[in-house]
Design a protein around this motif. Structure first.
Motif, short mmCIF file in Angstrom:
data_model
loop_
_atom_site.label_atom_id
_atom_site.label_comp_id
_atom_site.label_asym_id
_atom_site.label_seq_id
_atom_site.Cartn_x
_atom_site.Cartn_y
_atom_site.Cartn_z
N ALA A 1 0.83 -1.21 0.00
CA ALA A 1 0.00 0.00 0.00
C ALA A 1 0.86 1.26 0.00
O ALA A 1 0.55 2.24 -0.68
N ASN A 2 1.96 1.24 0.75
CA ASN A 2 2.84 2.41 0.77
C ASN A 2 3.54 2.61 -0.56
O ASN A 2 3.75 3.75 -1.01
N GLY B 1 12.89 17.86 3.37
CA GLY B 1 11.50 17.47 3.60
C GLY B 1 11.25 15.99 3.41
O GLY B 1 10.16 15.49 3.73
N ILE B 2 12.24 15.25 2.90
CA ILE B 2 12.03 13.84 2.62
C ILE B 2 11.73 13.06 3.90
O ILE B 2 10.80 12.25 3.97
N LEU B 3 12.53 13.30 4.96
CA LEU B 3 12.34 12.54 6.19
C LEU B 3 11.03 12.90 6.89
O LEU B 3 10.47 12.07 7.62
N ILE C 1 5.66 10.42 8.07
CA ILE C 1 4.22 10.33 7.81
C ILE C 1 3.88 9.00 7.14
O ILE C 1 2.88 8.36 7.47
N GLY C 2 4.73 8.56 6.21
CA GLY C 2 4.50 7.28 5.54
C GLY C 2 4.54 6.11 6.50
O GLY C 2 3.71 5.19 6.41
N ALA D 1 6.06 11.16 -2.37
CA ALA D 1 6.42 9.89 -3.01
C ALA D 1 7.70 9.31 -2.42
O ALA D 1 7.77 8.13 -2.08
N MET D 2 8.72 10.16 -2.31
CA MET D 2 9.97 9.70 -1.73
C MET D 2 9.75 9.21 -0.30
O MET D 2 10.34 8.21 0.13
N GLY D 3 8.87 9.91 0.43
CA GLY D 3 8.59 9.50 1.80
C GLY D 3 7.97 8.13 1.87
O GLY D 3 8.38 7.30 2.70
#
Length: 561
Positions: free
Chosen positions: A72-73, A341-343, A348-349, A503-505
């Protein structure tokens, strides 16, 4: 003809705002109902489906719990990564409106397939009772249809979700109106997510999967209708070719002139339209990333025809304008801040992937008859986002302005979002620690049998609400910052930078969870036997360190304005 305020603007009219088609120059707030209506229809269908996809995989395709969360992620990540490709196509070739239109049609096809997978038993494996040790999995043919629907959904979302943001921002001329639009864009987007996470999830999980997917199909068709009804009001800038080619030319030209001796010389830079600028003048390129300035240096091999406006111009792959150089610099200068902002998105992911599993292991009763669907739990984060946005816009930011004399900048809002996100991860760890304590108190040493913990799922609303407030600061601030700092020819790419973070997250959160599963015993198949609280503590510490990295990037960043 509009002039840029960056170096060279006094000598050369730079990338002129794209010409607009006749009859398409109205713009303004009159377009908001149509854009918002289209966004609401798509948002509730897409998010309602993706939020409940984990449960669909568990119940209808017999996928193991942690594997279902990982799948799902990955799908959520894809739904936020493909919009980058949609932005490239929009900026380079077709403009926003045609890409949004095509994406909506593709989404309609995706929901046709989803409806078929739910309505036709031949497209799903046989139902498996929970106590059964051997559950049949989907056949290659069944999985092909399911993942074809997922792929179409990702492609369609790539054309719609954040190109809609660019289309909306293009309707306004001032930075303040654009900033306000981005705030309300996220409000409408998250409002659609709330409806999807409640009504659609309830229909799918509590009534009928086929009915739920059919409603998604209907709202997507309605979204297409709203988009077309507003077409006569939209301001539609026409793309003037690929801006990425111009950026590539700067790199190539700078490399080709790497051996040119520029030390101690008075250089001339090509501004364009028969104009040059001397080094040290207002029209010369800025000193940051100075190696790229070589792309605009006029050398003997480039000739001097440009200074008189006659003759043959040197190849664009050898001589670029000052504005092209500055556009590439502005893009590269944003990347460190973007990476910070990726981390935040990873945290959140991780939470979104795990909180549904937590909900399945908790008491979801709300009254004597109603049980909260597990896929609807994350709606609290969306509700907190929507509730926080007007409070921030009407109360907190004006108060900030009265105290400091200016409204908070987009980067200041992003920084506050970092801090609130860390607080959300700490709250998630504390709630999970309490859940495990309650579970063990009721089931003793044999906690593996205690699949449903006698603790209300409403406890999860605390960390989800905090994270939602952080998103209300972080994501609109990011989008406004990128839109204002990117070259005008890359506006769709600018609005796609925020979903690229998401997306990266989601992708990296799957990597993070996989590493945790391999090196620790914190995430077994039954989370009651694990230590999910330790996972949240690890994320909180990492996010705190990342906030320090963000502050360093802010201190080093120089705005193109």
């Amino acid at each position: 003809m509009e002039m840029e305020s960056s170096p060279g603007s006094q000598l050369k009219p730079v990338h002129q705002e794209a010409q607009e088609r006749p009859g398409r120059n109205r713009g303004g707030w009159i377009t908001l109902p149509f854009i918002a209506g289209s966004m609401l229809g798509l948002g509730l269908a897409i998010n309602g489906t993706t939020s409940n996809l984990l449960v669909y995989l568990l119940k209808e395709y017999n996928v193991e719990s942690i594997d279902a969360a990982q799948i799902a992620n990955i799908i959520r990540g894809s739904l936020n990564l493909v919009p980058v490709a949609g932005a490239v196509v929009s900026d380079s070739y077709f403009g926003c409106f045609p890409v949004i239109l095509a994406g909506t049609v593709i989404n309609i096809l995706a929901f046709v397939l989803f409806t078929l997978t739910a309505a036709l038993p031949s497209l799903r494996p046989p139902h498996c009772a929970p106590p059964s040790a051997v559950c049949p999995h989907g056949t290659p043919g069944q999985l092909t249809v399911l993942y074809a629907a997922v792929c179409l959904l990702a492609i369609g979302t790539g054309g719609t979700r954040f190109n809609v943001a660019t289309l909306g921002a293009d309707q306004f001329g001032s930075a303040h109106e654009q900033d306000t639009f981005f705030n309300w864009y996220f409000v409408f987007l998250y409002a659609s997510f709330i409806v999807g996470d409640t009504a659609i999830v309830y229909l799918q999980d509590g009534v009928s999967w086929a009915l739920g997917f059919s409603v998604c199909l209907g709202t997507t068709v309605a979204s297409l209708v709203m988009l077309l009804l507003g077409a006569r009001y939209y301001r539609m800038p026409v793309p003037k070719g690929s801006p990425y080619t111009e950026l590539a030319r700067v790199v190539v030209a700078a490399v080709r002139k790497a051996r040119v001796d520029v030390a101690g010389r008075r250089l001339q830079y090509y501004v364009g339209d028969g104009t040059v600028a001397d080094s040290g003048s207002d029209g010369a390129p800025s000193k940051r990333l100075g190696f790229l300035n070589r792309a605009a240096v006029i050398t003997a091999s480039d000739g001097t025809a440009e200074t008189t406006g006659g003759g043959h111009r040197s190849s664009g792959w050898r001589l670029c304008t000052v504005q092209q150089v500055e556009d590439l610099k502005s893009l590269l200068g944003v990347l460190p801040l973007w990476s910070s902002g990726i981390l935040v998105s990873v945290s959140i992911g991780v939470m979104i992937g795990m909180v549904i599993l937590q909900g399945l292991a908790m008491d979801r009763s709300l009254g004597p008859t109603f049980k909260i669907p597990a896929g609807s739990i994350t709606v609290c984060s969306l509700a907190a986002f929507i509730a926080a946005t007007p409070v921030l816009e009407r109360a907190v930011f004006p108060l900030w302005c009265r105290v400091t004399g200016v409204l908070p900048t987009p980067l200041q809002r992003v920084g506050l979002g970092h801090v609130v996100n860390v607080a959300g991860m700490v709250a998630a760890a504390l709630v999970e620690r309490r859940r495990l304590s309650v579970m063990r108190a009721h089931h003793g040493a044999d906690e593996a049998l205690g699949w449903v913990t006698p603790m209300s799922v409403l406890w999860l609303l605390i960390p989800l609400a905090i994270v939602g407030v952080g998103e209300a600061l972080h994501f609109p601030g990011n989008m406004a910052f990128y839109y204002q700092e990117f070259p005008k020819t890359l506006r769709s790419t600018a609005t796609a930078m925020a979903p690229l973070l998401i997306a990266m997250g989601f992708y990296l959160s799957t990597v993070f969870v996989d590493v945790v599963r391999r090196v620790t015993a914190w995430l077994p198949g039954n989370i009651n036997q694990g230590r999910l609280d330790n996972v949240y503590w690890t994320v909180a510490v990492t996010a705190t360190v990342n906030f320090g990295y963000f502050l360093v990037c802010v201190c080093l960043y120089k705005s193109r304005k």
